[in-house]
Design an enzyme around this catalytic site. Structure first.
Site, PDB file in Angstrom:
ATOM      1  CE  LYS A  51      -3.259  -2.987   0.649  1.00 20.94           C
ATOM      2  NZ  LYS A  51      -4.203  -3.686  -0.599  1.00 20.94           N
TER       3      LYS A  51
HETATM    4  C1  LIG Z   1      -5.252  -4.547   0.329  1.00 20.04           C
HETATM    5  C2  LIG Z   1      -6.606  -4.593   0.288  1.00 20.04           C
HETATM    6  C3  LIG Z   1      -7.362  -5.155   1.318  1.00 20.04           C
HETATM    7  C4  LIG Z   1      -6.958  -5.892   2.547  1.00 20.04           C
HETATM    8  O1  LIG Z   1      -5.972  -5.234   3.380  1.00 20.04           O
HETATM    9  P1  LIG Z   1      -5.072  -6.391   4.292  1.00 20.04           P
HETATM   10  O2  LIG Z   1      -4.249  -5.313   5.076  1.00 20.04           O
HETATM   11  O3  LIG Z   1      -4.172  -7.031   3.389  1.00 20.04           O
HETATM   12  O4  LIG Z   1      -6.019  -6.846   5.184  1.00 20.04           O
HETATM   13  C5  LIG Z   1      -8.918  -4.832   1.112  1.00 20.04           C
HETATM   14  N1  LIG Z   1      -9.251  -4.156  -0.018  1.00 20.04           N
HETATM   15  C6  LIG Z   1      -8.478  -3.687  -0.997  1.00 20.04           C
HETATM   16  C7  LIG Z   1      -8.897  -2.961  -2.187  1.00 20.04           C
HETATM   17  C8  LIG Z   1      -6.953  -4.072  -0.941  1.00 20.04           C
HETATM   18  O5  LIG Z   1      -6.227  -3.566  -1.821  1.00 20.04           O
END
Ligand SMILES: *Cc1c(COP(=O)(O)O)cnc(C)c1O
Length: 394
Positions: free
Chosen positions: A179
């Site tokens: 992210k």
């Molecule tokens: C990464 C992601 C998640 C989940 O995040 P985690 O931290 O891996 O639990 C949920 N929705 C979207 C769109 C994502 O890209």
């Protein structure tokens, strides 16, 4: 992970030297300070850091909004599977909605899929592309739906000047490795609603009943899970948050330059954007006439593009557990088997969202890194121009 370095090392060292790695003791202040700083950055009343990532943030938001068995929740066909699985985790049923050529939820299909059981919608700002929040808010008002924004891929983005995640009833952020800012794993839920925050707070700490904060809550304590964030996570995120504006500025400048210079090419079309300025800039999306053109362009020398249809995890056709209705570890807890859900819309098939499959197979994504230098960008633009010329011969 875009940027990390000595500042994070120093912050973690500070926590380790303090020997206070647990946020619950009144000594540790890293997570608490991160939450305050995140609230200030977004301009929202409450935030809750969570060790369980964006998934736990989505679940905490659903818990906060009292969503459960008997409820349908609208989720887009193009998102990480955890958006849909979070809905199952609270006993509700995810109803899958088409995307439009912005790669975010299609509000026309969204309205069609609203039923008397629909309780909420989870618009997902995929790859930092802001959803059409204006129309989503209109529909939510009209049909009395709650909005949980999935901001996992769009930390810091905005829609018409309002930060993503603060527009709906709650927002869910992820700070995993991939992210915009990251602590390896972790997430946060934000809301301006006190009751929603209180319920999420209770849910995220199995020991809520023993905490000092429990005396101040209006909501009676109920059984939750364990998503408490550690002080190490808090310390890293405080440093990452300081880097956020710089990361976004660099991503956006690079994206704007690429789009400006390619806009003169008649064979190149960009995906639709609901807010060019609020877009996070992580990705340039190009839309072609057909899949053949998209594949040819993506694989042309120097372009390094890829088609979103090829991601295994982010297109509903790859969500085996959903399509096969394996919604829990135990049959009696499987939302698809629960008596409360028997009249709900749970008919899935791989063909159910043809518009999504069409758009994702004609789209090429160019992924931007904020530390690309001018020369790299010049070369990328040149390669895209060359690739576009080759398409005319197709
Ligand atoms: C990464 C992601 C998640 C989940 O995040 P985690 O931290 O891996 O639990 C949920 N929705 C979207 C769109 C994502 O890209």
């Amino acid at each position: 992970m875009y940027r990390i370095g000595q500042e994070e090392i120093d912050a973690v060292t500070r926590v380790i030297n303090s020997k206070e790695l647990f946020r619950i003791n009144d000594k540790g202040r890293e997570v608490e300070n991160f939450e305050k700083e995140f609230e200030r950055k977004l301009g929202i009343e409450y935030s809750l850091a969570l060790s369980g990532g964006g998934t736990s943030a989505l679940i905490a938001a659903l818990v906060g909004l009292e969503i459960g068995p008997g409820d349908e929740v609208l989720v887009p066909s193009y998102t990480f599977v955890s958006t849909a699985i979070a809905v199952l985790a609270v006993g509700a049923i995810p109803v899958i909605v088409e995307i439009d050529d912005s790669l975010t939820i299609c509000t026309i299909d969204m309205e069609k899929k609203i039923s008397p059981y629909t309780k909420a919608v989870i618009p997902v700002h995929m790859r930092g592309f802001p959803c059409n929040m204006e129309r989503i808010e209109e529909l939510a008002k009209l049909y009395n739906l709650r909005i949980i924004e999935d901001v996992c891929q769009a930390v810091g983005g905005s829609f018409r000047g309002e930060r993503l995640g603060t527009i709906g009833d709650a927002g869910a952020f992820s700070f995993n490795q991939y992210k915009i800012i990251s602590s390896g794993e972790g997430g946060a839920m934000v809301t301006s609603l006190k009751e929603v925050y209180e319920r999420a707070l209770i849910y995220h700490d199995v020991g809520s009943g023993f905490r000092e904060f429990s005396n101040r809550l209006k909501t009676p304590i109920f059984a939750g899970v364990q998503y408490r964030a550690s002080e190490i996570m808090g310390a890293i995120l405080r440093e990452q948050l300081k880097r956020l504006d710089g990361i976004l500025e660099d991503l956006r400048n690079i994206k704007k330059r690429i789009m400006n210079e390619l806009s003169t090419e008649s064979d190149i079309n960009f995906i639709k954007s609901y807010d060019d300025d609020g877009d996070c800039g992580t990705t340039v999306g190009l839309l072609f006439l057909n899949e053949e053109c998209a594949r040819k362009f993506a694989s042309s020398k120097g372009v390094n593009g890829w088609l979103p249809i090829d991601t295994g995890k982010h297109v509903y056709t790859g969500w085996q557990t959903i399509l096969e209705k394996r919604g829990s570890h135990h049959p009696l807890m499987n939302p698809y088997k629960r008596p409360e859900n028997q009249n709900l819309n749970m008919s899935y098939s791989k063909e159910m969202c043809p518009q999504t499959l069409d758009i994702l197979s004609r789209t090429v994504l160019l992924v931007i890194h904020p530390d690309l230098n001018e020369e790299d960008v010049t070369l990328l633009i040149k390669s895209c121009r060359e690739a576009a010329k080759q398409l005319i011969k197709l």
